[in-house]
Design an enzyme around this catalytic site. Sequence first.
Site, short mmCIF file in Angstrom:
data_model
loop_
_atom_site.label_atom_id
_atom_site.label_comp_id
_atom_site.label_asym_id
_atom_site.label_seq_id
_atom_site.Cartn_x
_atom_site.Cartn_y
_atom_site.Cartn_z
N HIS A 1 -1.09 0.04 -9.73
CA HIS A 1 -1.71 -0.84 -8.74
C HIS A 1 -2.24 -2.09 -9.44
O HIS A 1 -3.41 -2.48 -9.29
CB HIS A 1 -2.84 -0.12 -8.00
N GLU B 1 -4.01 7.59 -5.28
CA GLU B 1 -4.22 6.92 -6.57
C GLU B 1 -5.55 7.35 -7.18
O GLU B 1 -6.54 7.47 -6.45
CB GLU B 1 -4.20 5.40 -6.37
N ARG C 1 0.85 -1.18 0.00
CA ARG C 1 0.00 0.00 0.00
C ARG C 1 0.89 1.24 0.00
O ARG C 1 1.90 1.27 0.70
CB ARG C 1 -0.93 0.03 1.23
#
Length: 342
Positions: free
Chosen positions: A284, A265, A236
């Site tokens: 991601h 993000e 993360r």
Amino acid sequence: MKTFKVVVTDWEFENLQYEEAVLQDKRIELVKAQCRTEEEMIKVCRDADALINQYAPISKKVIDALENCKVITRYGVGVNTIDLEAAAYKGICVANVPDYCMDEVADHALALLLSWTRKVTLANAYIKEDKWDFKVTRPIYRLRGRTLGLVGFGKIPQSLAEKVKPLGLEVIAYDPYCPKETADEFGVLLVSLEALCEQADIISVHTPLTEGTKGMISKAQFDVMKEEALIINTSRGPVIDEEALIEALQNKKIAGAALDVVEEEPIRSDHPFLEMENVILTPHAAWYSEEAEKEMRSKAAMGVADVLLHQQYPKYLVNKEVKETTRLNESLDQERYALLTK
């Protein structure tokens, strides 16, 4: 016949075919939403019996407004979008899918490691600018004999440790919750975080995001890293203090970063990382494969079916303290999970 309202709070897939396949019971009304705020969540979910969640905030304010909810499942491993304490207090089961992408994330971390250390991405960019010269990749160091430091030593970093053995890397790890016997099984030495940052040539971050891990890699850690160190993050974004990382890269305290996740993000268009040749970015995507996506979505839906249709705790129950206030069956039909995720 009692019917149950199940809300998919938000989703970024082309359709919800896997969820629909699991929840095709006549007693289920599947509501497809795209909530972004607490207010939208409360409006759509107030009378829901179950929620399937991706990114929408399920805060205490939202949970307090839920009138019928019995279970919340989340796509993926992390449950940082959900107030677990508030859910447990209200007797709501929270479940995740912790085992759907272990190979994918380990493979992605390895891909980032190799791409950065062999300067594959950098060389490709230069060639496409008509610059055919290996010297643009200097310096490259031999991997064999160098040290990989794993921050966290759960299933994913354990898989990565196995995958790098043929490359000749020494592996150390920091994980205060990992038994020494487990590390010994993988031939990995457990060390302190400070020792890991001092010794590792490559650092790969695999810890979940909690209050305790937020910003755990920060200025103090970068200050003791080797100048040639590479840091990889497939966990993360907020686990790494981004401001401290930017400073470390700009001041050449470390050599580079390979990041699948960032603090905010999607990454903003003026972010300094976008101008840095020594930073590799992916969106991601470490979790993703066609197989992993199907498994994640099917298992998230199965967590709802467990509670609503089968009156049992979800297989991947996160807030186990809910058992003190909610009485459900402990038995699990493993065969159903296997069939639905094939």
